[in-house]
Design a protein around this motif. Structure first.
Motif, PDB file in Angstrom:
ATOM      1  N   GLN A   1       0.836  -1.208   0.000  1.00  0.00           N
ATOM      2  CA  GLN A   1       0.000   0.000   0.000  1.00  0.00           C
ATOM      3  C   GLN A   1       0.869   1.254   0.000  1.00  0.00           C
ATOM      4  OE1 GLN A   1      -2.313  -1.155   3.477  1.00  0.00           O
ATOM      5  NE2 GLN A   1      -4.179  -0.959   2.250  1.00  0.00           N
ATOM      6  N   LEU A   2       1.961   1.226   0.732  1.00  0.00           N
ATOM      7  CA  LEU A   2       2.877   2.368   0.746  1.00  0.00           C
ATOM      8  C   LEU A   2       3.496   2.584  -0.631  1.00  0.00           C
ATOM      9  CD1 LEU A   2       4.093   4.526   2.579  1.00  0.00           C
ATOM     10  CD2 LEU A   2       5.957   2.932   3.052  1.00  0.00           C
ATOM     11  N   LYS A   3       3.833   1.497  -1.305  1.00  0.00           N
ATOM     12  CA  LYS A   3       4.378   1.590  -2.662  1.00  0.00           C
ATOM     13  C   LYS A   3       3.345   2.206  -3.606  1.00  0.00           C
ATOM     14  CE  LYS A   3       6.608  -1.366  -6.103  1.00  0.00           C
ATOM     15  NZ  LYS A   3       7.039  -2.733  -6.419  1.00  0.00           N
ATOM     16  N   GLU A   4       2.078   1.786  -3.457  1.00  0.00           N
ATOM     17  CA  GLU A   4       1.016   2.362  -4.291  1.00  0.00           C
ATOM     18  C   GLU A   4       0.806   3.841  -3.981  1.00  0.00           C
ATOM     19  OE1 GLU A   4      -1.801  -1.376  -5.465  1.00  0.00           O
ATOM     20  OE2 GLU A   4      -2.292  -0.321  -3.604  1.00  0.00           O
ATOM     21  N   LEU A   5       0.854   4.212  -2.714  1.00  0.00           N
ATOM     22  CA  LEU A   5       0.720   5.620  -2.342  1.00  0.00           C
ATOM     23  C   LEU A   5       1.834   6.448  -2.957  1.00  0.00           C
ATOM     24  CD1 LEU A   5      -0.506   7.983  -0.759  1.00  0.00           C
ATOM     25  CD2 LEU A   5       0.805   7.191   1.234  1.00  0.00           C
ATOM     26  N   ARG A   6       3.050   5.943  -2.877  1.00  0.00           N
ATOM     27  CA  ARG A   6       4.196   6.654  -3.459  1.00  0.00           C
ATOM     28  C   ARG A   6       3.981   6.883  -4.952  1.00  0.00           C
ATOM     29  NH1 ARG A   6       8.522   3.077  -2.694  1.00  0.00           N
ATOM     30  NH2 ARG A   6       8.237   3.487  -0.498  1.00  0.00           N
ATOM     31  N   ALA A   7       3.498   5.859  -5.668  1.00  0.00           N
ATOM     32  CA  ALA A   7       3.239   5.979  -7.105  1.00  0.00           C
ATOM     33  C   ALA A   7       2.097   6.948  -7.376  1.00  0.00           C
ATOM     34  CB  ALA A   7       2.917   4.614  -7.698  1.00  0.00           C
ATOM     35  N   ALA A   8       1.048   6.917  -6.546  1.00  0.00           N
ATOM     36  CA  ALA A   8      -0.134   7.745  -6.769  1.00  0.00           C
ATOM     37  C   ALA A   8       0.157   9.241  -6.649  1.00  0.00           C
ATOM     38  CB  ALA A   8      -1.230   7.364  -5.772  1.00  0.00           C
ATOM     39  N   LEU A   9       1.142   9.595  -5.870  1.00  0.00           N
ATOM     40  CA  LEU A   9       1.452  11.016  -5.681  1.00  0.00           C
ATOM     41  C   LEU A   9       1.923  11.687  -6.959  1.00  0.00           C
ATOM     42  CD1 LEU A   9       3.187  10.862  -2.203  1.00  0.00           C
ATOM     43  CD2 LEU A   9       0.882  11.677  -2.715  1.00  0.00           C
ATOM     44  N   ASP A  10       2.389  10.889  -7.945  1.00  0.00           N
ATOM     45  CA  ASP A  10       2.919  11.452  -9.182  1.00  0.00           C
ATOM     46  C   ASP A  10       2.087  11.134 -10.414  1.00  0.00           C
ATOM     47  OD1 ASP A  10       5.158  12.613  -7.913  1.00  0.00           O
ATOM     48  OD2 ASP A  10       6.197  10.689  -7.945  1.00  0.00           O
ATOM     49  N   LEU A  11       0.874  10.628 -10.218  1.00  0.00           N
ATOM     50  CA  LEU A  11       0.048  10.225 -11.357  1.00  0.00           C
ATOM     51  C   LEU A  11      -1.204  11.084 -11.468  1.00  0.00           C
ATOM     52  CD1 LEU A  11       0.285   6.356 -10.909  1.00  0.00           C
ATOM     53  CD2 LEU A  11       1.313   7.709 -12.740  1.00  0.00           C
ATOM     54  N   PRO A  12      -1.727  11.226 -12.703  1.00  0.00           N
ATOM     55  CA  PRO A  12      -2.989  11.951 -12.873  1.00  0.00           C
ATOM     56  C   PRO A  12      -4.170  11.092 -12.424  1.00  0.00           C
ATOM     57  CG  PRO A  12      -2.247  11.107 -14.982  1.00  0.00           C
ATOM     58  CD  PRO A  12      -1.162  10.799 -13.976  1.00  0.00           C
ATOM     59  N   GLU A  13      -5.339  11.696 -12.402  1.00  0.00           N
ATOM     60  CA  GLU A  13      -6.577  11.008 -12.035  1.00  0.00           C
ATOM     61  C   GLU A  13      -6.756   9.747 -12.866  1.00  0.00           C
ATOM     62  OE1 GLU A  13     -11.182  12.324 -12.504  1.00  0.00           O
ATOM     63  OE2 GLU A  13      -9.791  13.830 -11.763  1.00  0.00           O
ATOM     64  N   GLY A  14      -7.229   8.661 -12.247  1.00  0.00           N
ATOM     65  CA  GLY A  14      -7.453   7.407 -12.967  1.00  0.00           C
ATOM     66  C   GLY A  14      -7.428   6.225 -12.035  1.00  0.00           C
ATOM     67  N   VAL A  15      -7.447   5.019 -12.619  1.00  0.00           N
ATOM     68  CA  VAL A  15      -7.384   3.771 -11.865  1.00  0.00           C
ATOM     69  C   VAL A  15      -6.100   3.065 -12.263  1.00  0.00           C
ATOM     70  CG1 VAL A  15      -8.493   1.540 -11.447  1.00  0.00           C
ATOM     71  CG2 VAL A  15      -9.893   3.586 -11.829  1.00  0.00           C
ATOM     72  N   TYR A  16      -5.323   2.631 -11.276  1.00  0.00           N
ATOM     73  CA  TYR A  16      -4.022   2.046 -11.538  1.00  0.00           C
ATOM     74  C   TYR A  16      -3.808   0.807 -10.674  1.00  0.00           C
ATOM     75  CZ  TYR A  16      -3.131   6.693 -13.443  1.00  0.00           C
ATOM     76  OH  TYR A  16      -3.201   7.857 -14.164  1.00  0.00           O
ATOM     77  N   ARG A  17      -2.872  -0.039 -11.082  1.00  0.00           N
ATOM     78  CA  ARG A  17      -2.446  -1.183 -10.282  1.00  0.00           C
ATOM     79  C   ARG A  17      -0.921  -1.232 -10.326  1.00  0.00           C
ATOM     80  NH1 ARG A  17      -5.356  -5.737 -12.074  1.00  0.00           N
ATOM     81  NH2 ARG A  17      -6.707  -5.415 -10.285  1.00  0.00           N
ATOM     82  N   VAL A  18      -0.313  -1.286  -9.160  1.00  0.00           N
ATOM     83  CA  VAL A  18       1.127  -1.476  -9.078  1.00  0.00           C
ATOM     84  C   VAL A  18       1.346  -2.966  -8.899  1.00  0.00           C
ATOM     85  CG1 VAL A  18       3.202  -0.999  -7.735  1.00  0.00           C
ATOM     86  CG2 VAL A  18       1.505   0.794  -8.075  1.00  0.00           C
ATOM     87  N   ARG A  19       2.097  -3.564  -9.795  1.00  0.00           N
ATOM     88  CA  ARG A  19       2.311  -5.010  -9.749  1.00  0.00           C
ATOM     89  C   ARG A  19       3.335  -5.367  -8.672  1.00  0.00           C
ATOM     90  NH1 ARG A  19       2.056  -6.264 -16.102  1.00  0.00           N
ATOM     91  NH2 ARG A  19      -0.090  -5.588 -16.276  1.00  0.00           N
ATOM     92  N   ARG A  20       3.046  -6.452  -7.976  1.00  0.00           N
ATOM     93  CA  ARG A  20       3.995  -6.992  -7.003  1.00  0.00           C
ATOM     94  C   ARG A  20       5.076  -7.762  -7.766  1.00  0.00           C
ATOM     95  NH1 ARG A  20       1.022  -7.697  -1.666  1.00  0.00           N
ATOM     96  NH2 ARG A  20      -1.007  -6.830  -2.092  1.00  0.00           N
ATOM     97  N   ALA A  21       6.224  -7.907  -7.183  1.00  0.00           N
ATOM     98  CA  ALA A  21       7.307  -8.645  -7.815  1.00  0.00           C
ATOM     99  C   ALA A  21       6.838 -10.046  -8.181  1.00  0.00           C
ATOM    100  CB  ALA A  21       8.507  -8.720  -6.871  1.00  0.00           C
ATOM    101  N   GLY A  22       7.072 -10.448  -9.434  1.00  0.00           N
ATOM    102  CA  GLY A  22       6.690 -11.777  -9.885  1.00  0.00           C
ATOM    103  C   GLY A  22       5.241 -11.915 -10.324  1.00  0.00           C
ATOM    104  N   GLU A  23       4.437 -10.865 -10.221  1.00  0.00           N
ATOM    105  CA  GLU A  23       3.027 -10.917 -10.586  1.00  0.00           C
ATOM    106  C   GLU A  23       2.876 -10.744 -12.097  1.00  0.00           C
ATOM    107  OE1 GLU A  23      -0.017  -7.621  -9.728  1.00  0.00           O
ATOM    108  OE2 GLU A  23      -0.243  -9.026  -8.054  1.00  0.00           O
ATOM    109  N   THR A  24       1.975 -11.538 -12.712  1.00  0.00           N
ATOM    110  CA  THR A  24       1.710 -11.429 -14.138  1.00  0.00           C
ATOM    111  C   THR A  24       0.209 -11.285 -14.369  1.00  0.00           C
ATOM    112  OG1 THR A  24       1.548 -13.827 -14.398  1.00  0.00           O
ATOM    113  CG2 THR A  24       3.719 -12.834 -14.768  1.00  0.00           C
ATOM    114  N   ASP A  25      -0.170 -10.804 -15.545  1.00  0.00           N
ATOM    115  CA  ASP A  25      -1.593 -10.704 -15.902  1.00  0.00           C
ATOM    116  C   ASP A  25      -2.104 -12.075 -16.316  1.00  0.00           C
ATOM    117  OD1 ASP A  25      -1.847  -8.005 -15.472  1.00  0.00           O
ATOM    118  OD2 ASP A  25      -1.293  -7.465 -17.515  1.00  0.00           O
ATOM    119  N   GLU A  26      -3.352 -12.372 -15.959  1.00  0.00           N
ATOM    120  CA  GLU A  26      -3.983 -13.610 -16.384  1.00  0.00           C
ATOM    121  C   GLU A  26      -5.116 -13.295 -17.349  1.00  0.00           C
ATOM    122  OE1 GLU A  26      -5.166 -16.227 -13.261  1.00  0.00           O
ATOM    123  OE2 GLU A  26      -3.402 -15.767 -12.071  1.00  0.00           O
ATOM    124  N   GLY A  27      -5.337 -14.177 -18.304  1.00  0.00           N
ATOM    125  CA  GLY A  27      -6.479 -14.033 -19.185  1.00  0.00           C
ATOM    126  C   GLY A  27      -6.149 -13.307 -20.393  1.00  0.00           C
TER     127      GLY A  27
END
Length: 83
Positions: free
Chosen positions: A57-83
């Motif tokens: 959550q802290l990593k996501e907060l750090r990223a959110a401080l520099d991004l414009p309005e929207g919906v985002y996901r910060v990937r965890r190490a080793g995480e991949t998209d499915e589907g």
């Protein structure tokens, strides 16, 4: 103004509000291996309010401080998209 103290099991940062009144209560941030705890006294009730953030959550907060309005996901190490 802020202070930094290194305790045995945590780093403690205290944010002290300065400037024109009304001022906010101090915010105490404790950084542990498994997350971060923020505490602040509610001036209306004199109760200590506590917020716990995981390191992700802290990593996501750090990223959110520099991004414009929207919906985002910060990937965890080793995480991949499915589907």
């Amino acid at each position: 103004m802020f202070t930094i103290e290194h305790d045995f099991d945590a780093t403690v940062i205290t944010l002290i509000d300065e400037g024109d009144a009304p001022l906010n209560e101090d915010v105490v941030i404790e950084s542990h291996d498994d997350g971060v705890t923020l505490t602040q006294v509610d001036p209306d009730t004199d109760e200590v309010m506590v917020i716990n953030l995981s390191m992700h959550q802290l990593k996501e907060l750090r990223a959110a401080l520099d991004l414009p309005e929207g919906v985002y996901r910060v990937r965890r190490a080793g995480e991949t998209d499915e589907g």
